[in-house]
Scaffold this motif. Structure first.
Motif, PDB file in Angstrom:
ATOM      1  N   GLY A 137     -35.723  35.933  47.236  1.00 42.12           N
ATOM      2  CA  GLY A 137     -34.927  37.142  47.362  1.00 42.12           C
ATOM      3  C   GLY A 137     -34.420  37.739  46.076  1.00 42.12           C
ATOM      4  O   GLY A 137     -34.103  38.935  46.033  1.00 42.12           O
ATOM      5  N   THR A 138     -34.312  36.952  44.995  1.00 43.24           N
ATOM      6  CA  THR A 138     -33.818  37.515  43.739  1.00 43.24           C
ATOM      7  C   THR A 138     -34.735  38.604  43.202  1.00 43.24           C
ATOM      8  O   THR A 138     -34.311  39.402  42.367  1.00 43.24           O
ATOM      9  N   ALA A 139     -35.967  38.660  43.675  1.00 46.89           N
ATOM     10  CA  ALA A 139     -36.909  39.687  43.214  1.00 46.89           C
ATOM     11  C   ALA A 139     -36.650  41.038  43.861  1.00 46.89           C
ATOM     12  O   ALA A 139     -37.215  42.050  43.436  1.00 46.89           O
ATOM     13  N   GLY A 140     -35.799  41.071  44.902  1.00 44.59           N
ATOM     14  CA  GLY A 140     -35.491  42.348  45.532  1.00 44.59           C
ATOM     15  C   GLY A 140     -35.899  42.401  46.993  1.00 44.59           C
ATOM     16  O   GLY A 140     -36.435  41.440  47.553  1.00 44.59           O
ATOM     17  N   VAL A 141     -35.650  43.549  47.601  1.00 45.65           N
ATOM     18  CA  VAL A 141     -35.918  43.762  49.027  1.00 45.65           C
ATOM     19  C   VAL A 141     -37.271  44.441  49.202  1.00 45.65           C
ATOM     20  O   VAL A 141     -37.643  45.328  48.433  1.00 45.65           O
ATOM     21  N   SER A 142     -37.998  44.019  50.224  1.00 42.73           N
ATOM     22  CA  SER A 142     -39.272  44.649  50.591  1.00 42.73           C
ATOM     23  C   SER A 142     -39.099  45.399  51.905  1.00 42.73           C
ATOM     24  O   SER A 142     -38.451  44.897  52.829  1.00 42.73           O
ATOM     25  N   THR A 143     -39.677  46.589  51.982  1.00 42.39           N
ATOM     26  CA  THR A 143     -39.657  47.372  53.212  1.00 42.39           C
ATOM     27  C   THR A 143     -41.069  47.536  53.729  1.00 42.39           C
ATOM     28  O   THR A 143     -41.940  48.061  53.035  1.00 42.39           O
ATOM     29  N   LEU A 144     -41.304  47.062  54.944  1.00 42.97           N
ATOM     30  CA  LEU A 144     -42.592  47.247  55.609  1.00 42.97           C
ATOM     31  C   LEU A 144     -42.524  48.550  56.387  1.00 42.97           C
ATOM     32  O   LEU A 144     -41.833  48.646  57.402  1.00 42.97           O
ATOM     33  N   GLN A 145     -43.221  49.562  55.875  1.00 45.20           N
ATOM     34  CA  GLN A 145     -43.164  50.880  56.502  1.00 45.20           C
ATOM     35  C   GLN A 145     -44.101  50.991  57.694  1.00 45.20           C
ATOM     36  O   GLN A 145     -43.858  51.772  58.610  1.00 45.20           O
ATOM     37  N   GLY A 146     -45.188  50.224  57.675  1.00 44.63           N
ATOM     38  CA  GLY A 146     -46.112  50.273  58.796  1.00 44.63           C
ATOM     39  C   GLY A 146     -47.456  49.684  58.459  1.00 44.63           C
ATOM     40  O   GLY A 146     -47.718  49.238  57.337  1.00 44.63           O
ATOM     41  N   PHE A 147     -48.333  49.687  59.463  1.00 42.08           N
ATOM     42  CA  PHE A 147     -49.698  49.190  59.325  1.00 42.08           C
ATOM     43  C   PHE A 147     -50.665  50.369  59.390  1.00 42.08           C
ATOM     44  O   PHE A 147     -50.421  51.345  60.100  1.00 42.08           O
ATOM     45  N   VAL A 148     -51.742  50.268  58.664  1.00 42.54           N
ATOM     46  CA  VAL A 148     -52.769  51.305  58.666  1.00 42.54           C
ATOM     47  C   VAL A 148     -53.985  50.751  59.397  1.00 42.54           C
ATOM     48  O   VAL A 148     -54.577  49.752  58.968  1.00 42.54           O
ATOM     49  N   LEU A 149     -54.353  51.395  60.509  1.00 39.30           N
ATOM     50  CA  LEU A 149     -55.446  50.927  61.351  1.00 39.30           C
ATOM     51  C   LEU A 149     -56.550  51.979  61.427  1.00 39.30           C
ATOM     52  O   LEU A 149     -56.361  53.126  61.029  1.00 39.30           O
ATOM     53  N   ALA A 150     -57.679  51.570  61.961  1.00 32.38           N
ATOM     54  CA  ALA A 150     -58.759  52.517  62.205  1.00 32.38           C
ATOM     55  C   ALA A 150     -58.329  53.521  63.272  1.00 32.38           C
ATOM     56  O   ALA A 150     -57.441  53.247  64.085  1.00 32.38           O
ATOM     57  N   ASP A 151     -58.943  54.670  63.248  1.00 30.37           N
ATOM     58  CA  ASP A 151     -58.606  55.716  64.195  1.00 30.37           C
ATOM     59  C   ASP A 151     -58.803  55.208  65.621  1.00 30.37           C
ATOM     60  O   ASP A 151     -59.851  54.673  65.967  1.00 30.37           O
TER      61      ASP A 151
END
Length: 377
Positions: A137-151
């Motif tokens: 955690g000392t490296a900072g916060v990560s935000t997962l905005q979403g997944f990219v899938l095939a159409d």
């Protein structure tokens, strides 16, 4: 007269081939649409909803529908359809991740701007993603905005979850510092292969890790006289390292077992605590963990580094015994080192931090002992 016949001929030709010209125009348009479709195949962004994604460790869902984590060895599993999978992660360049598709080889990476492609040209059908944050955690916060899938593809629930839950609380050893060998600190850190997650996997359990390099129970390794930093209990009560204690911001991860591996940094500090200070502080740490986990079993280990173990082992054992006498029979002391170090020099990256091989030895040593305490077959 010749011009008249040429005009008639041109009209006839246009009438004869007009359908073909029109069809060609349509085909050309369809070709252009197909090209555009090929481009947008990889832009089907899907929000990381907990309904289809299983999260482990300390994650938080934001109001915008994204997921954030500020801890190492947090992970997720999800299934998906289609031939492509990517992620949109927002974090800094000190944070390392690893991913596996369908149980295949791990790929270790740092998030890219926009989409980070994890796999392409997969077979048609259902697949599974296992995604782990390797960095503490000392490296900072990560935000997962979403997944990219095939159409047209979608997320689907992953494989069945394990019912057992373990949370590990500690310092750089549990964070996996230098597990991959000497080198840049965070790059060589490997939370997934530290002994905590390895032990959880050996016990068929899901896991959470709250581990911060340099952190002590009473005194952090870098502190001198002020002791104003974030210490073990302060850190444990935070969802993400260094963030506030806002009410309601708690992890959904509910462990049946908590393994504590603290005490090394207190006695590596320039001004270590007295025996009384450390014993009182350690008791306070366990009591604070107990408040948040009233039913969990708590197992306290002595520090892995041998010199620190010699200094802290008896004090930890005393604190645990005092807690048991006071009525908490669900707390146990489990020594790691004996009269000699449990790890050899070949298992250590720098004389103190275990390599992956050292973490594996620790997990192998602890697995039957903890299984016996928990009565896990």
């Amino acid at each position: 007269m010749k011009r008249f016949f040429l005009t008639l001929l041109l009209v006839a030709v246009c009438a004869r081939y007009a359908p073909c010209i029109a069809q060609a125009a349509v085909c050309n348009l369809q070709h252009k649409v197909a090209v555009v479709t090929a481009v947008i195949i990889k832009t089907n962004m899907v929000y990381p909803q907990p309904e289809t994604v299983a999260y482990y460790g300390r994650w938080e869902k934001t109001q915008s529908g994204t997921m954030r984590t500020g801890r190492g060895a947090t992970y997720l599993r999800t299934g998906f359809t289609g031939t492509h999978i990517g992620v949109r992660l927002q974090d800094n360049k000190n944070i390392w991740w690893r991913a596996s598709i369908d149980g295949g080889p791990w790929q270790r990476f740092q998030a890219q701007s926009g989409e980070t492609v994890l796999a392409d040209a997969l077979s048609i059908g259902k697949h599974e993603l296992f995604l782990v944050r390797d960095t503490e955690g000392t490296a900072g916060v990560s935000t997962l905005q979403g997944f990219v899938l095939a159409d047209g593809a979608r997320l689907v629930p992953a494989c069945e979850q394990q019912q057992r839950r373990i949370e590990f609380v500690g310092d750089s050893i549990l964070a996996g510092a230098f597990a991959q060998g000497p080198g840049p600190y965070l790059q060589q850190e490997d939370g997934y292969m530290s002994f905590g997650p390895q032990l959880a996997r050996a016990l068929s359990a899901e896991w959470s890790v709250v581990a911060t390099s340099g952190e002590g129970v009473v005194v952090n390794m870098s502190e001198t006289g002020d002791r104003l930093g974030i210490h073990a209990l302060d850190d444990y009560e935070r969802l993400a390292y260094g963030e506030g204690l806002e009410s309601g911001r708690q992890s959904d991860f509910k462990p049946q077992l908590i393994v504590v591996n603290h005490g090394a940094n207190d006695f590596e500090a320039k001004q270590p605590p007295t025996a009384t200070e450390f014993t009182n502080g350690y008791r306070g740490l366990i009591r604070g963990i107990r408040v948040r986990n009233p039913q969990a079993v708590i197992i306290c280990l002595d520090p892995v580094p041998f010199d620190s173990s010699n200094a802290a082992k008896n004090l930890i054992a005393t604190a645990v015994e005092e807690l048991r006498i006071a009525g908490d029979e669900n707390v146990h002391f489990l020594p790691v080192n004996g009269l000699t170090p449990v790890l050899d020099a070949a298992d250590l990256a720098d004389g103190e931090h275990p390599l992956i091989s050292g973490h594996t030895r620790l997990a192998t040593l602890l697995q039957p002992k903890i299984a016996a305490i928990m009565q896990w077959s």
